[in-house]
Structures are given as structure tokens and as C-alpha cells.
Design an enzyme around this catalytic site. Structure first.
Site, short mmCIF file in Angstrom:
data_model
loop_
_atom_site.label_atom_id
_atom_site.label_comp_id
_atom_site.label_asym_id
_atom_site.label_seq_id
_atom_site.Cartn_x
_atom_site.Cartn_y
_atom_site.Cartn_z
N ASP A 101 50.83 19.94 -17.26
CA ASP A 101 51.01 20.22 -18.69
C ASP A 101 51.84 19.11 -19.35
O ASP A 101 53.00 18.90 -18.99
CB ASP A 101 51.74 21.57 -18.82
CG ASP A 101 51.92 22.04 -20.25
OD1 ASP A 101 51.45 21.37 -21.18
OD2 ASP A 101 52.54 23.12 -20.42
N HIS B 135 45.87 28.25 -23.06
CA HIS B 135 47.27 28.04 -22.68
C HIS B 135 48.15 28.42 -23.88
O HIS B 135 47.96 27.93 -25.00
CB HIS B 135 47.48 26.58 -22.28
CG HIS B 135 48.85 26.29 -21.75
ND1 HIS B 135 49.23 26.59 -20.46
CD2 HIS B 135 49.93 25.71 -22.35
CE1 HIS B 135 50.49 26.20 -20.28
NE2 HIS B 135 50.95 25.68 -21.41
N MET C 208 55.24 20.08 -15.09
CA MET C 208 55.39 19.51 -16.44
C MET C 208 55.36 17.98 -16.34
O MET C 208 56.10 17.38 -15.56
CB MET C 208 56.72 19.94 -17.07
CG MET C 208 56.85 21.42 -17.39
SD MET C 208 55.56 22.08 -18.43
CE MET C 208 55.81 21.16 -19.96
N HIS D 72 52.77 30.48 -20.86
CA HIS D 72 53.80 29.58 -20.34
C HIS D 72 55.11 29.93 -21.04
O HIS D 72 55.31 29.57 -22.21
CB HIS D 72 53.36 28.13 -20.61
CG HIS D 72 54.39 27.10 -20.27
ND1 HIS D 72 54.27 25.78 -20.65
CD2 HIS D 72 55.57 27.18 -19.58
CE1 HIS D 72 55.32 25.10 -20.22
NE2 HIS D 72 56.12 25.92 -19.58
N MET E 194 58.73 29.50 -21.96
CA MET E 194 59.87 28.58 -22.01
C MET E 194 60.98 29.36 -22.71
O MET E 194 61.32 29.10 -23.87
CB MET E 194 59.48 27.31 -22.78
CG MET E 194 58.52 26.42 -22.00
SD MET E 194 57.62 25.24 -23.02
CE MET E 194 56.23 26.25 -23.52
N ASP F 284 51.88 28.73 -25.32
CA ASP F 284 53.24 28.22 -25.13
C ASP F 284 54.26 29.05 -25.89
O ASP F 284 54.25 29.10 -27.12
CB ASP F 284 53.32 26.77 -25.62
CG ASP F 284 52.67 25.81 -24.65
OD1 ASP F 284 53.01 25.86 -23.45
OD2 ASP F 284 51.82 25.01 -25.09
N MET G 138 58.11 29.51 -26.84
CA MET G 138 59.40 28.80 -26.90
C MET G 138 60.39 29.62 -27.72
O MET G 138 60.02 30.19 -28.74
CB MET G 138 59.21 27.43 -27.55
CG MET G 138 58.16 26.58 -26.85
SD MET G 138 58.03 24.96 -27.62
CE MET G 138 56.62 24.28 -26.74
N SER H 272 46.04 23.98 -25.17
CA SER H 272 47.26 24.65 -25.62
C SER H 272 47.14 24.93 -27.11
O SER H 272 47.02 24.00 -27.92
CB SER H 272 48.48 23.75 -25.37
OG SER H 272 49.56 24.25 -26.14
#
Ligand code: DX5
Ligand code: ZN
Length: 226
Positions: free
Chosen positions: A180, A34, A138, A67, A69, A36, A38, A9
Site C-alpha cells: 500500500d 480498499h 506500507m 485498513h 489507521m 482507509d 484515519m 483505495s
């Protein structure tokens, strides 16, 4: 022989030289990047968007695993598909219409997946397996890197493995099972034993000076399973 994939990540990478960090981790033996995302709304943190995905895209041929979020999901999913993402996963609670969101990701040419928080039921998979390329469990609550692995996630990984095997035995195809949060060389084997094939690791890899040493240690643990 099972195939295992290691997905560092970049949340824990040095953001001042992200392209280099992507190249280095792939050169060190990682399989997937990966990514992330957010939004300071669905999760209490703010990270990187489609422009950063587009910027790192030329630095590696490895799949970029986005991913999300974020809430809402659909417009950002489309933007990431355009920005070069290969896989896009989202949290079902964050989408008003899970089937539609999966469909738009697939229509944009990407692999699609659902992400399950520690308290989220796998029943979201009941009616959408035909649109799923990845299930992401998760093993921490989303929002931050460097958290402790929640052991109860292993039961969920086993249940997800069972569902995936049941579906693919009947209908064929391939569905990756990714985990993850809090994965390190000392617990990766237990996560694989529970049925995962794809492992996100942020702080465990980017927190060390030598990425290859960590990735090699993880692969050595996984090799004991074969
Ligand atoms: C958490 C993120 C994870 C995180 C993993 O919300 O989705 O991908 O970066 O970091 P570590 O491996 O440090 O737990
Ligand atoms: Zn993640």
C-alpha cells in the site's frame, strides 16, 4: 499461475459520490475496495468511519478491505465488522494486545491482518501467524494518498513472502500479501516480483478519468510475470 488482486483505495475517490465511485472501479476490473480509516490521532488525517462502510456495502459484492489507521483499535474493528467489512487490518503498534485484537476480528467473521509501517519490524508476526489472513506492507508512511513509493519496502515484501511461504508450507491455508502506497503501473511489476499478490492504488487509479485504462495497464504489467 499466481493470482493478483487490485485494490483501489477510495481515499482518492470523489467523496460526494462514493457509491458510484465504488461501482465504477469494480466495473473497470478492480477486485477489492480498499477503505482507509484515519483518526487524526494515530495518523495526522481524518477520513471515514463505519457508517460510510455500511453505506457503500450495498454498492458492490467485492470484498471491502478496511485498513485501520486508528488508536485504539478494538471498538472500531468491531464496528467495521458489523458495518460489512470483509477484511480488517490494523497497525500492531496501535493495539495494546495484538493477539486479542486479531481474535476479535476473526470472531466477528472477518479476515484479519497486520499492517507494517516502513520502520515497523515484521517480528510482530512471530507468534500470531495462525490468526493472520493478510500481511500489509506500507510503502509510504500512512496518513495521505499520493505519496512516493519507498523502494526499501521491496526488501520487506520479500521477507514477508518468505515468512508466509514458510508458514503455509507447514500449516496450509492462505495468507495474502498486500502492498500500500505509491503503486502505479510503472512499479507494480517490481512489487509483484518481490512477492506481493494484492496491490492498493489510490491516486494512480482515481486520479485518472478512465479507471479501466489504468487497471488494464497494471494487469498487463502483472501478466508479464506469469
Ligand atoms: C495511506 C493509505 C493508502 C493510500 C494509497 O495512508 O493507507 O491506502 O490511499 O494512496 P496512493 O496509491 O495514492 O499512494
Ligand atoms: Zn491503506
Amino acid at each position: 499461475m499466481r493470482t493478483f488482486r487490485i485494490a483501489p483505495s477510495i481515499l482518492s475517490a470523489d467523496f460526494s459520490c462514493l457509491g458510484q465511485e465504488v461501482r465504477d472501479v469494480i466495473a473497470a476490473g478492480a477486485d477489492i475496495i480498499h477503505f482507509d480509516v484515519m483518526d487524526n490521532h494515530y495518523v495526522p488525517n481524518l477520513t471515514i468511519g463505519p457508517m460510510v462502510c455500511e453505506a457503500i456495502r450495498p454498492h458492490s459484492a467485492a470484498p471491502i478491505d478496511v485498513h485501520l489507521m486508528v488508536k485504539p483499535v478494538d471498538s472500531l474493528a468491531a464496528a467495521f465488522a458489523k458495518a460489512g467489512a470483509d477484511i480488517i487490518t490494523f497497525h500492531p503498534e496501535a493495539s495494546e494486545h495484538v493477539d486479542r485484537t486479531l481474535g476479535l476480528i476473526k470472531d466477528a467473521g472477518c479476515k484479519a491482518g497486520l499492517v507494517f509501517n516502513p520502520a515497523t519490524s515484521l517480528s510482530y508476526l512471530d507468534h500470531v501467524m495462525d490468526k493472520i489472513d493478510m500481511v500489509l506492507i506500507m510503502s509510504v508512511n500512512p496518513g495521505f494518498g499520493g505519496q512516493k513509493f519507498i523502494p526499501h519496502a521491496l526488501d520487506k515484501v520479500r521477507e514477508a513472502r518468505r515468512r508466509i511461504d514458510e508458514y503455509t508450507a507447514k500449516h496450509g491455508g492462505e495468507v495474502w500479501l498486500e502492498v500500500d502506497g505509491g503503486i502505479k503501473a510503472d512499479n507494480i511489476r517490481a512489487v509483484a516480483e518481490a512477492g506481493a499478490d494484492t496491490f492498493v492504488a489510490g491516486s494512480a487509479i482515481y486520479g485518472q478519468d478512465n479507471y479501466k485504462t489504468v487497471i488494464d495497464a497494471m494487469r498487463a504489467e502483472l501478466a508479464q510475470l506469469r
